[in-house]
Design a protein around this motif. Sequence first.
Motif, PDB file in Angstrom:
ATOM      1  N   PRO A  22     -67.436  23.885 -38.987  1.00  0.00           N
ATOM      2  CA  PRO A  22     -67.630  25.334 -38.854  1.00  0.00           C
ATOM      3  C   PRO A  22     -68.715  25.890 -39.781  1.00  0.00           C
ATOM      4  N   LEU A  23     -69.081  25.127 -40.823  1.00  0.00           N
ATOM      5  CA  LEU A  23     -70.121  25.560 -41.757  1.00  0.00           C
ATOM      6  C   LEU A  23     -71.514  25.115 -41.331  1.00  0.00           C
ATOM      7  N   GLY A  25     -75.076  24.657 -40.298  1.00  0.00           N
ATOM      8  CA  GLY A  25     -76.192  25.561 -40.074  1.00  0.00           C
ATOM      9  C   GLY A  25     -76.037  26.941 -40.672  1.00  0.00           C
ATOM     10  N   THR A  26     -75.062  27.126 -41.561  1.00  0.00           N
ATOM     11  CA  THR A  26     -74.840  28.445 -42.152  1.00  0.00           C
ATOM     12  C   THR A  26     -75.440  28.536 -43.553  1.00  0.00           C
ATOM     13  N   LYS A  27     -75.742  29.754 -43.981  1.00  0.00           N
ATOM     14  CA  LYS A  27     -76.238  29.955 -45.344  1.00  0.00           C
ATOM     15  C   LYS A  27     -75.184  29.547 -46.371  1.00  0.00           C
ATOM     16  N   LYS A  28     -73.929  29.787 -46.040  1.00  0.00           N
ATOM     17  CA  LYS A  28     -72.844  29.428 -46.955  1.00  0.00           C
ATOM     18  C   LYS A  28     -72.868  27.948 -47.287  1.00  0.00           C
ATOM     19  N   ALA A  29     -73.123  27.114 -46.285  1.00  0.00           N
ATOM     20  CA  ALA A  29     -73.122  25.663 -46.500  1.00  0.00           C
ATOM     21  C   ALA A  29     -74.125  25.253 -47.565  1.00  0.00           C
ATOM     22  N   GLU A  31     -75.380  27.053 -50.095  1.00  0.00           N
ATOM     23  CA  GLU A  31     -75.323  27.742 -51.386  1.00  0.00           C
ATOM     24  C   GLU A  31     -75.160  26.749 -52.532  1.00  0.00           C
ATOM     25  N   LYS A  43     -74.411  21.504 -53.184  1.00  0.00           N
ATOM     26  CA  LYS A  43     -74.262  22.586 -52.221  1.00  0.00           C
ATOM     27  C   LYS A  43     -72.774  22.870 -51.978  1.00  0.00           C
ATOM     28  N   SER A  92     -76.998  21.877 -43.728  1.00  0.00           N
ATOM     29  CA  SER A  92     -77.095  23.303 -44.051  1.00  0.00           C
ATOM     30  C   SER A  92     -78.212  23.990 -43.284  1.00  0.00           C
ATOM     31  N   GLU A  93     -79.221  23.202 -42.855  1.00  0.00           N
ATOM     32  CA  GLU A  93     -80.345  23.787 -42.110  1.00  0.00           C
ATOM     33  C   GLU A  93     -80.152  23.709 -40.602  1.00  0.00           C
ATOM     34  N   GLY A  94     -79.011  23.201 -40.155  1.00  0.00           N
ATOM     35  CA  GLY A  94     -78.749  23.147 -38.720  1.00  0.00           C
ATOM     36  C   GLY A  94     -79.379  21.967 -38.011  1.00  0.00           C
TER      37      GLY A  94
END
Length: 256
Positions: A22-23, A25-29, A31, A43, A92-94
């Motif tokens: 669920p994380l 490609g998200t900015k949260k991933a 951080e 991260k 994190s970048e999808g």
Amino acid sequence: MEFGWNEIAFNMGKELERRILPLFGTKKAGETVGRNVSGDVTKYVDKVAENLILNHLNPLGVNVVSEEVGEIDNGSDYTVIVDPLDGSYNFSEGIPVFAFSFAVHKGKRPVYGAIYEFITKNFYEALPGEGAYLNGKRIWVNTPEPEKEALSFYTRGRCTGIIKKVKRIRVLGAIAVELAYVARGSLDGVFDIRNYVRPTDIAAGVLLVREAGGIVTDERGRELEVPASATMNMNIIAVANERLLKLILEELENEP
């Protein structure tokens, strides 16, 4: 005490999949939440993944070597060398190239390795002397024709002449995945000569490549030994055959 490593690795991979996808490609991933034992950025998704893995492994009483927390010595005969998420930048970048890497040593001897690709749901396994497998089916390295090889390689300006001697160059950003692809014949080799990779990145993949009939060495062509360390930086060459290894080593030896 003996363990069912196949079941342990598969169950952890599936739980990681449920927890972290669920994380994707998200900015949260991506951080930054700290730094690992080697000083690299940790991260948010790395920390979530490692916490889950440690929750599984701690009750087993085995030693653990993991990228973020480092080395946990529980006085066990068994050491699990794990990267809960190899390719966390991709994640994190999808970019859908990342995996869970899980290896087990008994003493200094590898006894099991597994890599799980969350997106494709491909589960790779290797057991010493028993072969390498993808979703339960035996796999082998490719037998490429000269000058038609596909390589993935990481460099800081070294060995660039190899580009003219093979057909394709790939850089996927997750060496555990790339080692699995060498084992199944989708790549003919992967090498990283930046003195950058760590045992947690490659422990499972090294066993996979060897059990699939490939060769794994250091940058001088010596058989690569993978120590139970979270901080050691290493070079690696993993290829389908001796001819390709010789080609790479000659380029390294003759470079300006």
